[in-house]
Scaffold this active site. Structure first.
Site, PDB file in Angstrom:
ATOM      1  N   THR A  10       8.426 -87.594  -6.475  1.00  0.00           N
ATOM      2  CA  THR A  10       8.333 -88.317  -7.742  1.00  0.00           C
ATOM      3  C   THR A  10       8.904 -89.721  -7.644  1.00  0.00           C
ATOM      4  OG1 THR A  10       8.500 -86.240  -8.974  1.00  0.00           O
ATOM      5  CG2 THR A  10       8.946 -88.261 -10.190  1.00  0.00           C
ATOM      6  N   ASN A  11      10.080 -89.845  -7.007  1.00  0.00           N
ATOM      7  CA  ASN A  11      10.748 -91.137  -6.898  1.00  0.00           C
ATOM      8  C   ASN A  11      11.178 -91.422  -5.472  1.00  0.00           C
ATOM      9  OD1 ASN A  11      10.813 -91.944  -9.736  1.00  0.00           O
ATOM     10  ND2 ASN A  11      12.262 -90.263 -10.018  1.00  0.00           N
ATOM     11  N   ASP A 115      15.401 -84.249   3.084  1.00  0.00           N
ATOM     12  CA  ASP A 115      16.410 -84.367   2.019  1.00  0.00           C
ATOM     13  C   ASP A 115      17.359 -83.185   2.030  1.00  0.00           C
ATOM     14  OD1 ASP A 115      14.336 -82.656   1.272  1.00  0.00           O
ATOM     15  OD2 ASP A 115      14.316 -83.291  -0.828  1.00  0.00           O
TER      16      ASP A 115
END
Length: 261
Positions: A10-11, A115
């Site tokens: 998303t970001n 991540d």
């Protein structure tokens, strides 16, 4: 300066760290976010980054090292080109090989997202062993690190935004709503009903996974990170630490272990 780019679905989170006496200082001095778009080119992303540097008073020419943690493979080559073209640097990509010595107890390490690897490394470095890391992103991920610092695996659930979008797309009369804490569980409007289901249902999901994980490993610390960490964590007493920049810190630690030495 050290530039960390966490490319999510998303970001894209951009973090800048200072370097003093050849060592990267803990804690980003600036964090920006921009929307992820698989159709953007290296020049389009590069222009946005250069604008962010300029309008916030940072000199992009002072960037000495760049690390990337990406869960969007389609953008890897784009950012590799961007980093070479705009910063004249070779990108360092976090992965199961470039992981700062993280040990994987089981499973296929190549399946672990960059991540999640960064989160695990940072959590063990900052808090010690026996960690559950809950990352509230597009997907909500649970990552578990045992007392010896080994990555055990975890769980993946849809994030609230995905759930809200699914309700809107798959039903004829349910609108897209903002994720927020409702005043009560019994909603009196359609929006309140959806928000209740999303918020309290999500809290229940988190609590159940924490309870089950505690039965399978020794847990000393539960750490929340990601965009909704602050909104949700207040409902869950087991969460003692909120670390919004945990992934960026993990990237810094991994780079120093892999390259800094």
């Amino acid at each position: 300066m050290f530039l960390a780019l966490d490319i999510g679905n998303t970001n894209i989170t951009v973090g800048i760290f200072n370097i003093e006496n050849g060592k990267i200082k803990s804690g980003p001095v600036k964090v920006w976010r921009m929307s992820t778009s698989k159709g953007q080119t290296a020049d389009e992303y590069g222009t946005m980054l250069m604008d962010m540097f300029y309008y916030n008073g940072f000199d992009a020419k002072k960037v000495r090292h760049v690390a990337v943690a990406s869960v969007v493979p389609a953008l890897n080559a784009v950012f590799e080109e961007l980093i070479s073209k705009y910063f004249n640097k070779k990108a360092f990509f976090v992965n199961h090989i470039n992981c700062g010595g993280l040990k994987f107890a089981a499973g296929n390490p190549s399946e672990a997202g960059a991540d999640r690897i960064a989160d695990a490394v940072a959590a063990y470095h900052l808090y010690g062993g026996g960690c559950i890391i809950i990352d509230f992103g597009t997907a909500t991920t649970f990552d578990c690190v045992d007392l010896k610092g080994r990555y055990l695996g975890g769980a993946i659930a849809p994030g609230p935004a995905i759930s809200a979008q699914s309700l809107n797309l798959k039903t004829a009369q349910l609108p897209q709503v903002e994720m927020k804490k409702p005043q009560k569980a019994i909603g009196t409007t359609t929006v309140e009903c959806i928000q209740s289901g999303l918020y309290f249902g999500y809290v229940g999901l988190i609590k159940e996974l924490i309870a089950r994980t505690k039965k399978e490993m020794k847990v000393n610390h539960i750490i929340a990170t990601g965009g909704l960490a602050g909104l949700i964590s207040g409902e869950i007493k087991e969460i003692k630490h909120i670390a919004p920049d945990l992934t960026l810190e993990g990237m810094r630690i991994i780079w120093e272990r892999q390259k800094g030495s």
